[in-house]
Design a protein around this motif. Structure first.
Motif, PDB file in Angstrom:
ATOM      1  N   ALA A   1       1.089  -1.087  -0.075  1.00 16.56           N
ATOM      2  CA  ALA A   1      -0.070  -0.108   0.143  1.00 16.56           C
ATOM      3  C   ALA A   1       1.000   1.162  -0.055  1.00 16.56           C
ATOM      4  CB  ALA A   1      -1.026  -0.219   1.147  1.00 16.56           C
ATOM      5  N   LEU A   2       0.486   2.311  -0.619  1.00 17.82           N
ATOM      6  CA  LEU A   2       1.239   3.456  -0.800  1.00 17.82           C
ATOM      7  C   LEU A   2       1.163   3.988   0.654  1.00 17.82           C
ATOM      8  CD1 LEU A   2       2.753   5.963  -2.330  1.00 17.82           C
ATOM      9  CD2 LEU A   2       0.684   6.837  -2.677  1.00 17.82           C
ATOM     10  N   ARG A   3       2.395   4.234   1.211  1.00 18.81           N
ATOM     11  CA  ARG A   3       2.618   4.826   2.457  1.00 18.81           C
ATOM     12  C   ARG A   3       2.010   4.018   3.461  1.00 18.81           C
ATOM     13  NH1 ARG A   3       5.736   9.551   1.468  1.00 18.81           N
ATOM     14  NH2 ARG A   3       5.429  10.086  -0.616  1.00 18.81           N
ATOM     15  N   GLY A   4       1.718   2.777   3.376  1.00 20.74           N
ATOM     16  CA  GLY A   4       1.010   1.886   4.027  1.00 20.74           C
ATOM     17  C   GLY A   4      -0.308   2.149   4.363  1.00 20.74           C
ATOM     18  N   THR A   5      -0.875   3.006   3.385  1.00 17.69           N
ATOM     19  CA  THR A   5      -2.088   3.555   3.808  1.00 17.69           C
ATOM     20  C   THR A   5      -3.472   3.692   2.677  1.00 17.69           C
ATOM     21  OG1 THR A   5      -1.156   5.000   5.145  1.00 17.69           O
ATOM     22  CG2 THR A   5      -3.470   5.679   4.873  1.00 17.69           C
ATOM     23  N   THR A   6      -2.753   3.693   1.437  1.00 19.67           N
ATOM     24  CA  THR A   6      -3.649   3.484   0.282  1.00 19.67           C
ATOM     25  C   THR A   6      -3.347   2.675  -0.841  1.00 19.67           C
ATOM     26  OG1 THR A   6      -2.846   5.558  -0.794  1.00 19.67           O
ATOM     27  CG2 THR A   6      -4.545   6.075   0.577  1.00 19.67           C
ATOM     28  N   VAL A   7      -4.324   1.905  -1.475  1.00 20.37           N
ATOM     29  CA  VAL A   7      -4.029   1.067  -2.511  1.00 20.37           C
ATOM     30  C   VAL A   7      -4.717   1.439  -3.608  1.00 20.37           C
ATOM     31  CG1 VAL A   7      -4.559  -1.457  -2.908  1.00 20.37           C
ATOM     32  CG2 VAL A   7      -4.099  -0.605  -0.767  1.00 20.37           C
ATOM     33  N   ALA A   8      -4.034   1.204  -4.755  1.00 19.02           N
ATOM     34  CA  ALA A   8      -4.476   1.700  -6.181  1.00 19.02           C
ATOM     35  C   ALA A   8      -5.988   0.607  -6.427  1.00 19.02           C
ATOM     36  CB  ALA A   8      -3.493   1.382  -7.169  1.00 19.02           C
ATOM     37  N   GLY A   9      -6.836   1.509  -7.017  1.00 18.74           N
ATOM     38  CA  GLY A   9      -8.140   0.634  -7.629  1.00 18.74           C
ATOM     39  C   GLY A   9      -8.929   0.526  -6.292  1.00 18.74           C
ATOM     40  N   PHE A  10      -8.871   1.293  -5.117  1.00 16.12           N
ATOM     41  CA  PHE A  10      -9.732   1.315  -4.101  1.00 16.12           C
ATOM     42  C   PHE A  10      -9.986   2.787  -3.490  1.00 16.12           C
ATOM     43  CE2 PHE A  10      -8.271  -3.032  -4.168  1.00 16.12           C
ATOM     44  CZ  PHE A  10      -9.256  -3.839  -3.560  1.00 16.12           C
ATOM     45  N   PRO A  11     -10.525   3.411  -4.354  1.00 19.11           N
ATOM     46  CA  PRO A  11     -10.672   4.980  -4.199  1.00 19.11           C
ATOM     47  C   PRO A  11     -11.483   5.126  -2.919  1.00 19.11           C
ATOM     48  CG  PRO A  11     -11.823   4.143  -6.237  1.00 19.11           C
ATOM     49  CD  PRO A  11     -11.554   2.911  -5.461  1.00 19.11           C
ATOM     50  N   ASN A  12     -10.913   6.273  -2.354  1.00 22.62           N
ATOM     51  CA  ASN A  12     -11.540   6.916  -1.123  1.00 22.62           C
ATOM     52  C   ASN A  12     -11.587   5.897   0.019  1.00 22.62           C
ATOM     53  OD1 ASN A  12     -12.147   8.990  -2.614  1.00 22.62           O
ATOM     54  ND2 ASN A  12     -14.105   9.221  -2.182  1.00 22.62           N
TER      55      ASN A  12
ATOM     56  N   GLU B   1      -1.133   7.603  14.481  1.00 18.21           N
ATOM     57  CA  GLU B   1      -1.279   9.018  14.778  1.00 18.21           C
ATOM     58  C   GLU B   1      -0.739   9.742  13.332  1.00 18.21           C
ATOM     59  OE1 GLU B   1      -0.947  11.316  18.051  1.00 18.21           O
ATOM     60  OE2 GLU B   1      -1.777   9.740  19.516  1.00 18.21           O
ATOM     61  N   ALA B   2       0.312   9.133  12.629  1.00 18.21           N
ATOM     62  CA  ALA B   2       0.966   9.956  11.610  1.00 18.21           C
ATOM     63  C   ALA B   2      -0.029   9.421  10.442  1.00 18.21           C
ATOM     64  CB  ALA B   2       2.260   8.941  11.508  1.00 18.21           C
ATOM     65  N   GLN B   3      -0.597   8.334  10.265  1.00 16.78           N
ATOM     66  CA  GLN B   3      -1.494   7.874   9.381  1.00 16.78           C
ATOM     67  C   GLN B   3      -2.934   8.636   9.248  1.00 16.78           C
ATOM     68  OE1 GLN B   3      -1.492   3.288   9.856  1.00 16.78           O
ATOM     69  NE2 GLN B   3      -1.433   3.544   7.546  1.00 16.78           N
ATOM     70  N   VAL B   4      -3.319   8.956  10.702  1.00 17.11           N
ATOM     71  CA  VAL B   4      -4.518   9.558  10.752  1.00 17.11           C
ATOM     72  C   VAL B   4      -4.198  11.165  10.435  1.00 17.11           C
ATOM     73  CG1 VAL B   4      -6.079  10.874  12.631  1.00 17.11           C
ATOM     74  CG2 VAL B   4      -5.379   8.248  12.733  1.00 17.11           C
TER      75      VAL B   4
ATOM     76  N   ALA C   1      10.862   7.850  13.389  1.00 18.22           N
ATOM     77  CA  ALA C   1      10.736   9.121  12.936  1.00 18.22           C
ATOM     78  C   ALA C   1      10.795   9.566  11.422  1.00 18.22           C
ATOM     79  CB  ALA C   1      11.873  10.065  13.564  1.00 18.22           C
ATOM     80  N   ALA C   2      11.283   8.525  10.672  1.00 17.92           N
ATOM     81  CA  ALA C   2      11.427   8.443   9.376  1.00 17.92           C
ATOM     82  C   ALA C   2       9.937   8.270   8.750  1.00 17.92           C
ATOM     83  CB  ALA C   2      12.155   7.627   8.628  1.00 17.92           C
ATOM     84  N   PHE C   3       9.052   7.372   9.388  1.00 17.83           N
ATOM     85  CA  PHE C   3       7.836   7.254   9.033  1.00 17.83           C
ATOM     86  C   PHE C   3       6.868   8.430   9.088  1.00 17.83           C
ATOM     87  CE2 PHE C   3       3.326   5.737   9.624  1.00 17.83           C
ATOM     88  CZ  PHE C   3       3.173   4.853   8.407  1.00 17.83           C
ATOM     89  N   ARG C   4       7.062   9.222  10.261  1.00 18.83           N
ATOM     90  CA  ARG C   4       6.600  10.342  10.713  1.00 18.83           C
ATOM     91  C   ARG C   4       6.621  11.424   9.685  1.00 18.83           C
ATOM     92  NH1 ARG C   4       8.083  12.499  16.523  1.00 18.83           N
ATOM     93  NH2 ARG C   4       6.484  11.305  17.811  1.00 18.83           N
TER      94      ARG C   4
ATOM     95  N   ALA D   1       7.521  10.566   6.413  1.00 19.59           N
ATOM     96  CA  ALA D   1       7.080  10.201   5.131  1.00 19.59           C
ATOM     97  C   ALA D   1       5.499  10.490   4.951  1.00 19.59           C
ATOM     98  CB  ALA D   1       7.198   8.683   5.086  1.00 19.59           C
ATOM     99  N   LEU D   2       4.644  10.588   6.194  1.00 15.56           N
ATOM    100  CA  LEU D   2       3.342  10.789   6.032  1.00 15.56           C
ATOM    101  C   LEU D   2       3.125  12.242   6.504  1.00 15.56           C
ATOM    102  CD1 LEU D   2       3.536   7.317   6.041  1.00 15.56           C
ATOM    103  CD2 LEU D   2       1.111   7.781   6.893  1.00 15.56           C
ATOM    104  N   ARG D   3       4.018  12.825   6.394  1.00 17.31           N
ATOM    105  CA  ARG D   3       3.941  14.539   6.859  1.00 17.31           C
ATOM    106  C   ARG D   3       2.879  15.207   5.920  1.00 17.31           C
ATOM    107  NH1 ARG D   3       8.813  16.783   9.436  1.00 17.31           N
ATOM    108  NH2 ARG D   3       8.435  15.492  10.942  1.00 17.31           N
TER     109      ARG D   3
END
Length: 507
Positions: A367-378, A399-402, A472-475, A477-479
């Protein structure tokens, strides 16, 4: 059937689902529902109630930054205290009206024509403009693949499905597995059982916890000066992040290994037992465990550590590869979860009519940045592929993902006029590039080359579970949301929310 309509549907009411709902409410979103299959909230801390269950991250950090708890009674909270914290947070954040407990999602499919998600549950159907999968990866218990397991005539327990009606006092108890839950439950079970046999496949790395109760003074100070607790939280975060050096750099890892083994030798005087408890792989290849009482429990006269492989379970016990029969009155399987095939992925159906699990069967979890997947909108996936941390708090990831999802939703809705809806989809090239970059980092990491097998790896031998860098790098990456990684389109919708869904604003 009439469908209730909301702007955002969240699946799961554990740490990540509650964080997502709280973040939306704080931004003023009220068209929201949280669907939870169980009759209580809590996720992992609702399900895992085995003796000794506790967190291996300091309590100040294993809690929401927006809801500090000055009243932790120990540095590392137990499951009951964490569960109570989540219940209290749900009350204080005003989440109760949006919860639908005892509601099992059976399918969630993207409707391209209506530009919304159709969510089927066992208690009625919903439509939602945005879907958040927050069910977590550690949901499905993994039972050991041992012949005869079902023939055992005594009580058979899994650490993730503990039956508190089973009395272990005075019984001969066997524990299969020496992972995170076993390290926690072995000491209290040893106190109860007449004899305990621990069946070990590979010795874990166990570092001291140094747990202790918190003082009344500390609790008073944190209650009166929350900023001090925030400082404590950040200090623990930074200290934990430094431990990544032992995972990323072999010379540092060797030094830490010697320190950990010296601690074990201090606690275990028997040379034979020491040898059996010495890991045969690098520190960090499997999950690093923390405990102050696991090694002392194994030195008890009424506890045996068996390193011969388990070959079968009989009606009356366990047989090992050397032909020894170990008679037992009760059997505990502490063998973890199916982490690389999360159940929720079988319920989500994307634009092409295929499930998320079907997509991942081809590519492995990504999943892109562990959060979204192509073909699964919204749709947004919390604690998704390659987001777990081997050295720091998963709450920081959540919390970074939120924050990332909130920014994505704000960007998607910019400039919309009445009767319009934004559809945001990840681009396949961006997702592949992200996954390929992570796999390059992981290919030479301790989790792949450290000389062990673990639940981090999928059937292809790829680590699709862990984040390879510091937290901290994950933070970072999702900033911010990169517009080039997503495709946004605007569609006209019916006033009632699209399709045949009836618009409902929950209160």
């Amino acid at each position: 059937m009439t469908e209730a309509h909301v702007r955002v549907a969240v699946v799961g009411a554990g740490f990540s689902g509650l964080a997502r709902a709280a973040g939306l409410l704080r931004r003023g979103e009220r068209s929201l529902v949280v669907l939870e299959r169980a009759d209580e909230i809590g996720g992992t801390w609702r399900e895992n109630t085995y003796p000794g269950a506790a967190c291996d991250i300091r309590s100040d950090l294993y809690s929401f930054s927006f809801a500090p708890n000055p009243a932790w009674t120990s540095l590392y909270a137990g499951h009951a205290e964490i569960k109570a914290y989540l219940e209290r947070t749900a009350d204080e954040e005003g989440l109760r009206p949006y919860l639908r407990l005892g509601t099992t999602v059976t399918r969630a499919a993207w409707d391209e024509g209506a530009a919304l998600w159709r969510v089927a549950t066992d208690r009625g159907d919903w439509t939602a403009e945005v879907l958040v999968a927050a069910a977590g990866p550690l949901v499905q218990p993994r039972w050991p693949d041992v012949p005869g397991l079902d023939t055992f005539t005594g009580p058979r327990l899994h650490s993730a499905e503990w039956d508190h009606g089973v009395e272990l006092a005075g019984r001969r108890v066997g524990v299969i597995g020496t992972g995170a839950s076993a390290v926690q439950l072995v000491p209290p079970v040893a106190e109860q059982a007449s004899h305990l046999t621990v069946f070990q496949r590979s010795a874990p790395w166990v570092v001291p916890r140094h747990d202790r109760g918190t003082s009344a003074l500390r609790r008073r100070v944190f209650a009166r000066a929350p900023w001090l607790q925030r400082l404590s939280r950040e200090r623990v975060f930074r200290r934990n992040d430094l431990t990544h050096l032992a995972l990323a750099h072999r010379p540092v890892g060797r030094v830490v290994e010697r320190v950990v083994l010296a601690s074990m030798h201090h606690q275990v005087r028997d040379p034979r037992l020491r040898r059996a408890l010495t890991p045969g792989y690098r520190l960090g290849c499997k999950r690093i465990l923390v405990s102050d009482d696991y090694y002392p429990a194994l030195t008890r006269d009424d506890v045996d550590l068996v390193t011969e492989p388990v070959v079968s379970v009989t009606p009356s016990g366990v047989t090992t590869a050397d032909g020894t029969d170990h008679p037992l009155d009760a059997l505990v399987c502490s063998t973890g979860f199916v982490a690389t095939d999360p159940p929720v992925s079988h319920l989500l159906v994307g634009r092409d009519g295929r499930t998320l699990a079907g997509h991942w069967a081809d590519t492995g979890m990504q999943a892109l940045r562990g959060t979204t997947v192509a073909g699964f909108p919204n749709a947004f996936y919390l604690v998704g592929p390659n987001t777990a941390l081997g050295h720091n708090s998963i709450v920081e990831v959540i919390e970074a993902q939120v924050g990332y999802v909130l920014e994505a939703l704000e960007r998607a809705t910019e400039g919309l006029r009445p009767g319009e809806r934004a559809v945001l989809d990840t681009t396949a090239p961006a997702q592949r590039a992200w996954a390929d970059r992570l796999q390059r980092d992981l290919a030479t990491s301790v989790w792949v080359t450290g000389g062990c097998t673990s639940f981090y790896l999928d059937t292809r031998g790829r680590n699709t579970t862990l984040w390879p860098r510091r937290a901290a790098a994950f933070r970072r990456a999702l900033r911010r949301v990169e517009p080039s990684e997503h495709h946004r389109r605007v569609v006209r919708v019916a006033p009632a929310g699209g399709g045949d869904g009836a618009a409902v604003r929950l209160r």
